[in-house]
Design an enzyme around this catalytic site. Structure first.
Site, short mmCIF file in Angstrom:
data_model
loop_
_atom_site.label_atom_id
_atom_site.label_comp_id
_atom_site.label_asym_id
_atom_site.label_seq_id
_atom_site.Cartn_x
_atom_site.Cartn_y
_atom_site.Cartn_z
N ARG A 8 0.84 -1.22 0.00
CA ARG A 8 0.00 0.00 0.00
C ARG A 8 0.87 1.26 0.00
NH1 ARG A 8 -2.04 1.36 6.07
NH2 ARG A 8 -0.53 0.12 7.22
N SER A 35 -5.09 5.24 5.27
CA SER A 35 -4.74 3.83 5.33
C SER A 35 -4.40 3.25 3.96
CB SER A 35 -5.90 3.03 5.93
OG SER A 35 -6.17 3.48 7.23
N GLU A 56 -19.12 3.31 -0.37
CA GLU A 56 -18.31 2.64 -1.40
C GLU A 56 -19.08 2.43 -2.69
OE1 GLU A 56 -18.81 1.53 1.71
OE2 GLU A 56 -16.87 1.97 2.63
N HIS A 107 -5.44 -3.69 2.45
CA HIS A 107 -5.91 -4.43 3.63
C HIS A 107 -6.66 -5.69 3.23
CE1 HIS A 107 -4.86 -0.51 5.14
NE2 HIS A 107 -4.94 -0.94 6.38
N ASP A 115 -8.02 -5.98 13.37
CA ASP A 115 -9.42 -5.62 13.06
C ASP A 115 -10.33 -6.85 12.98
OD1 ASP A 115 -9.11 -2.93 13.14
OD2 ASP A 115 -9.11 -2.61 10.97
N ARG A 165 -1.63 -4.67 3.94
CA ARG A 165 -1.42 -3.65 4.96
C ARG A 165 0.03 -3.60 5.43
NH1 ARG A 165 -3.05 -4.18 11.29
NH2 ARG A 165 -2.37 -2.10 11.90
#
Lengths: 312, 275
Positions: A8, A35, A56, A107, A115, A165
Site C-alpha cells: 500500500r 490507510s 463505497e 488491507h 481488526d 497492509r
C-alpha cells in the site's frame, strides 16, 4: 530481500508519480485515504482527489462516470468493502461497460490483523475473478506494485489490484519487467513447483530454500496476474515437475488455487495441493501470528510439498 | 416558443407511437415507465441537450444517464429518431444479435453513455461525469433521469449527498415520479415521499412540475441551468402509461407489452389510425 515495504505504501508513492505524469489520473477514496495511502496523491493533487465518504457503492459508480468522461480513476478502500460492499457496482457500472476504472484495494487477507474477521477479505480474488472483463492483479512486493499500477493505468479497461497492509520483503529490483497476464519463475526446480501470489510468493521462496537443504528441488513460480492467468508457465511447471503447490493469502476456493486447479484439471492433471485459508473467516490477532494460525508459513508449504512428493 | 412547444408535443406523441409499436413487436419490455418518461426525454433530446447524432462521442455534448434503465425503449426510439442508428434497429429490441439490450448498454448502442438498469446506480455515474466535466472546465451538462421507485435504493442518496458536496451545478436530476412500481403503488410498497423535501435536505435546488407539461419541463431545465453551486432536482409528477388510456396508472403495465388485440386501440389513443 533486505528492505521491507508495504504494497500500500508503494501504491501511494506511484500514484503521486502518475498524478504528475498524467493529468487524466484521478483518485477516489471512501474515508480511508490515510490507510490506503491515496492521501499522498490527495496532498499533491487535491483538485483531482475525491473523498466520497463512507459510501463505497457511490464511490465505484462515480469512478465509472469519471471514466466515461475520459479520466483514469483509481478507486481505493479496503478489499472487503471494494469487493464486498460495492460488488454489484463493480459488476454493473465498471465491468459490464468495460469502464476504464482501477479498483485498488488495500488491507486484503488475514494480515489485516487486529481488526478481525469482519475486515479480513479472504474471498475477493474469487469474486473479482468470476466477473467478465475484469483483470485481477496481486503484487508480491513494493517494486512489483509500482509496476503493476503503472501497467493498470496504461491498460484500457477494468482492473482489480489487491494490496496488503503490512511490510513485505522486496523480491524484485527495478530491472523486473511486469506485464499483465505474465507470471515469472523466481527459482528453478525439478521435483515440484510452488505457484504463489501476493505475499505468499516470499513464503514460497523461503520454503524452496528449506527444501533445498534436504535435497528437494522446488521451482517457484510467481503469478501476479490471477486473471488472465499465465497458463503456459503453469502448464510447463506441471509437465516438468509433476506436482504443484499453490500458495495464497486467500481462501483456497476460487482464488489462485482454484484457478490453477481449473487449468490443470482440464489440461494437465498432476498432483496438486492448495495452501491458503481453508474455507473459514479470519480472526483478530497480530499479522505474523495469523499467518501461522492459518497455515501460511514456509513450514506449511514445506509440509504440503512433502505430502505431494510422498504420493509421487 | 409556442410553436416550439407544439412541435415538441407532436414529437412526443410520435415517439409514444414508436414506443408502443416497438414494444408490441419485441413482446418484451417496459411499457408504463417508457410512456411516463418520454415527454422529458423529448425535451432533452429535441430541445435542451447539445448533442450530435452523427458524432455520438462529440466532446462538447451534454450527457444523459437513464438511470431508470428499464425505460430504455423510450430512449431508443428517441435515439433512432434523432439518427444515432437506423430505425430498423428497433425491430431487434431485446433480440439476440441486436444492439438494443433490455437495458441501456453503452458498449453497443450509439448515444448511450453508460450501462444502467440495475436501479440506483445511474446517479453515481452521472455524478462522476459531472465531476469529470468540471475538471475539464466544460460548460456541458449532465442529466440523470431516475424513477421514483428507484429512490428506495440507498445508493441514490449516497450519490445525492456527493452531488451537493461537490456543488455540481452542472448536474440536473429528473425524477419520473409516476407513483407506481412493479409490486404496486410506491407509497404502499415503500413510501419515498416527500421526494422534494428529501432532495432539498440533501442539498439540491428542487423544482416540482407536471412531467407531461412540455412548457413546464422546458422552464424547469432552463431554471436548472441558472442555479449555481448546487445540483437541481426536478420532481416531475407523471402518469405511468401516459397517452394510452387503458395503460394509464396501472402497475400491471410495468413490464408488460401491448398485445395484438391492444395495439390498434393503443395507437388509436395516440392518434395513429393508419394501422
Amino acid at each position: 530481500m533486505s528492505n521491507m515495504i508495504a504494497t500500500r505504501d508503494a501504491y501511494g508513492e506511484v500514484l503521486a508519480e502518475l498524478g504528475a505524469e498524467n493529468g487524466d489520473v484521478v483518485v477516489l477514496d471512501a474515508d480511508l485515504s490515510g490507510s490506503t495511502k491515496t492521501s499522498s496523491f490527495a496532498k499533491k493533487f487535491p483538485e483531482r482527489f475525491f473523498n466520497m465518504g463512507i459510501a463505497e457503492a457511490n464511490m465505484v459508480g462515480t469512478a465509472a462516470g469519471l471514466a466515461a468522461s475520459g479520466k483514469i480513476p483509481f478507486a481505493s478502500t479496503f478489499a472487503i468493502f471494494a469487493v464486498g460492499r460495492a460488488w454489484e457496482q463493480v459488476r454493473q457500472s465498471v465491468a459490464y461497460p468495460k469502464a476504464n476504472v482501477k479498483i485498488v484495494a488495500t488491507h486484503s487477507g488475514v494480515t489485516v490483523g487486529e481488526d478481525g474477521g469482519s475486515h479480513q477479505s479472504v474471498e475477493d480474488i474469487a469474486i473479482m475473478r468470476a466477473v467478465p472483463n475484469m483483470t485481477v492483479i496481486v503484487p508480491a512486493d513494493g517494486v512489483e506494485t509500482k509496476k503493476a499500477i503503472r501497467a493498470a493505468a496504461a491498460y484500457n479497461g477494468p482492473v482489480y489490484v489487491r494490496l496488503g497492509r503490512n511490510k513485505v520483503p522486496t523480491l524484485f529490483d527495478d530491472s523486473y519487467e511486469f506485464a499483465i497476464g505474465k507470471g515469472c519463475q523466481l527459482r528453478d526446480g525439478s521435483d515440484l513447483t510452488f505457484v504463489a501470489t501476493g505475499l505468499m510468493t516470499a513464503q514460497a521462496v523461503a520454503a524452496a530454500e528449506i527444501l533445498a537443504g534436504v535435497g528437494v528441488s522446488a521451482r517457484v513460480v510467481h503469478i501476479p496476474t490471477v486473471k488472465p492467468i499465465d497458463e503456459e508457465l503453469i502448464l510447463a511447471a506441471a509437465r516438468e515437475t509433476g506436482a504443484i503447490v499453490t500458495a495464497e493469502e486467500h481462501s483456497v476456493i476460487g482464488g489462485l488455487g482454484g484457478a490453477v486447479a481449473e487449468l490443470l484439471g482440464e489440461r494437465c492433471p498432476v498432483l496438486l495441493k492448495r495452501v491458503g485459508v481453508q474455507d473459514r473467516f479470519g480472526t483478530s490477532g497480530k499479522a505474523e501470528d495469523l499467518l501461522k494460525y492459518f497455515g501460511l508459513m514456509p513450514e506449511n508449504l514445506v509440509e504440503a510439498a512433502k505430502e505431494l512428493l510422498g504420493k509421487k | 416558443m409556442k410553436d416550439k412547444i407544439a412541435r415538441l408535443q407532436e414529437k412526443a406523441r410520435k415517439l409514444r407511437i414508436d414506443i408502443v409499436r416497438t414494444l408490441h413487436r419485441s413482446k418484451s419490455g417496459h411499457t408504463g415507465g417508457s410512456l411516463s418518461v418520454i415527454d422529458m426525454l423529448t425535451v432533452l433530446y429535441y430541445h435542451k441537450m447539445r448533442h450530435d447524432p452523427a458524432n455520438p462521442k462529440w466532446a462538447q455534448r451534454d450527457r444523459l444517464v437513464l438511470s431508470k434503465g428499464h425505460a430504455a425503449p423510450a430512449q431508443y426510439v428517441a435515439l433512432a429518431d434523432c439518427g444515432y442508428f437506423p430505425k430498423e434497429d428497433l425491430q431487434m429490441l431485446r433480440q439476440l444479435g441486436g444492439h438494443l439490450q433490455g437495458h441501456p448498454d453503452s458498449k453497443g448502442t450509439p448515444g448511450v453513455e453508460v450501462c444502467t438498469g440495475s436501479l440506483g446506480q445511474g446517479l453515481s455515474m452521472a455524478v462522476g461525469m459531472a465531476l469529470g466535466l468540471s475538471l475539464d472546465k466544460s460548460s456541458n451538462r449532465v442529466y440523470a433521469v431516475l424513477g421514483d421507485g428507484e429512490l428506495q435504493e440507498g445508493q441514490i442518496w449516497e450519490a445525492a449527498m456527493s452531488a451537493a458536496h461537490y456543488r455540481l451545478d452542472n448536474l440536473c436530476i429528473l425524477i419520473d415520479a409516476n407513483g407506481l412500481q412493479i409490486d404496486g403503488e410506491v407509497a404502499k410498497v415503500m413510501n419515498v415521499e416527500s421526494i422534494g423535501d428529501k432532495f432539498r435536505a440533501f442539498g439540491c435546488h428542487v423544482l416540482e412540475i407536471d412531467g407531461h407539461d412540455i412548457a413546464a419541463i422546458v422552464a424547469a431545465l432552463d431554471e436548472a441551468e441558472q442555479v449555481k453551486g448546487k445540483p437541481t432536482a426536478v420532481v416531475a409528477r407523471t402518469v405511468k402509461g401516459k397517452g394510452v388510456s387503458f395503460f394509464e396508472n396501472k402497475a400491471s403495465y410495468h413490464g408488460v407489452t401491448p398485445s395484438d388485440e391492444e395495439l390498434p386501440r393503443a395507437l388509436q389513443c395516440l392518434g395513429d389510425c393508419c394501422d
